[in-house]
Design a protein around this motif. Sequence first.
Motif, mmCIF file in Angstrom:
data_model
loop_
_atom_site.group_PDB
_atom_site.id
_atom_site.type_symbol
_atom_site.label_atom_id
_atom_site.label_comp_id
_atom_site.label_asym_id
_atom_site.label_seq_id
_atom_site.Cartn_x
_atom_site.Cartn_y
_atom_site.Cartn_z
ATOM 1 N N ALA A 1 -7.190 1.574 -2.878
ATOM 2 C CA ALA A 1 -8.477 1.308 -3.527
ATOM 3 C C ALA A 1 -9.583 2.298 -3.165
ATOM 4 O O ALA A 1 -10.568 2.387 -3.887
ATOM 5 C CB ALA A 1 -8.944 -0.109 -3.193
ATOM 6 N N SER A 2 -9.444 3.018 -2.066
ATOM 7 C CA SER A 2 -10.533 3.932 -1.688
ATOM 8 C C SER A 2 -10.500 5.173 -2.578
ATOM 9 O O SER A 2 -9.441 5.655 -2.962
ATOM 10 C CB SER A 2 -10.428 4.328 -0.212
ATOM 11 O OG SER A 2 -9.235 5.042 0.031
ATOM 12 N N THR A 3 -11.685 5.656 -2.903
ATOM 13 C CA THR A 3 -11.786 6.872 -3.702
ATOM 14 C C THR A 3 -11.815 8.101 -2.803
ATOM 15 O O THR A 3 -11.511 9.196 -3.251
ATOM 16 C CB THR A 3 -13.043 6.836 -4.596
ATOM 17 O OG1 THR A 3 -14.193 6.618 -3.778
ATOM 18 C CG2 THR A 3 -12.937 5.722 -5.628
ATOM 19 N N GLU A 4 -12.194 7.925 -1.556
ATOM 20 C CA GLU A 4 -12.128 8.963 -0.530
ATOM 21 C C GLU A 4 -11.694 8.280 0.752
ATOM 22 O O GLU A 4 -12.133 7.174 1.039
ATOM 23 C CB GLU A 4 -13.501 9.601 -0.291
ATOM 24 C CG GLU A 4 -14.064 10.388 -1.446
ATOM 25 C CD GLU A 4 -15.463 10.901 -1.125
ATOM 26 O OE1 GLU A 4 -15.609 11.625 -0.117
ATOM 27 O OE2 GLU A 4 -16.390 10.547 -1.862
ATOM 28 N N LEU A 5 -10.848 8.959 1.538
ATOM 29 C CA LEU A 5 -10.387 8.382 2.790
ATOM 30 C C LEU A 5 -10.172 9.489 3.809
ATOM 31 O O LEU A 5 -9.484 10.462 3.533
ATOM 32 C CB LEU A 5 -9.079 7.610 2.573
ATOM 33 C CG LEU A 5 -8.428 6.958 3.785
ATOM 34 C CD1 LEU A 5 -9.348 5.926 4.427
ATOM 35 C CD2 LEU A 5 -7.090 6.332 3.404
ATOM 36 N N VAL A 6 -10.796 9.325 4.978
ATOM 37 C CA VAL A 6 -10.580 10.237 6.091
ATOM 38 C C VAL A 6 -10.110 9.393 7.264
ATOM 39 O O VAL A 6 -10.832 8.520 7.743
ATOM 40 C CB VAL A 6 -11.863 11.013 6.484
ATOM 41 C CG1 VAL A 6 -11.583 11.957 7.646
ATOM 42 C CG2 VAL A 6 -12.432 11.761 5.290
#
Length: 166
Positions: free
Chosen positions: A127-132
Amino acid sequence: KEAAAAAVGVHGDELSLTVEVPGIDVVPTRMPGTTAAGNPSLKKATKTELNDLYLLMVSGYVLVTVKEALATAPAIGSVHIVAFRQTRPDAYGHVSAEAVLAASFTRGSLTGIQWQTANAIQILNDASTELVCIQQGAARELKPIDPGANPEIGELLAAVDVETNS
């Protein structure tokens, strides 16, 4: 433990949040299992199992914080969140914050999630659009995010004031 979370900025319909997560030392070192004879036992967890459980916990803290923010602010369309933990005290007794996970979500990306069956890591990845998130080694240890390589995270960490219990 209840997570300490704070809104650190709003730009239009985008909300920026931080959430403090505990260190890996809160994860139990023994896991339920069974003996060869089928009797219940508590076996010592492997480093990989501990690290997987820790990432699951951190992911849960992030998702709960994001869901609460979206529930209380209906005009918000997206959320950027950084999960941080306190470092161990240095030689002078100073503690600082280190980011261990950063993610962005849109309100729509969380619609339709099967919350009862999907685990927090799966939801974070899907679901995340960006993930670090940096996992290292065969045991998948969750490592701090380098603020030099991620200036936005570095700026946020510089503003975080962690309290010590000493």
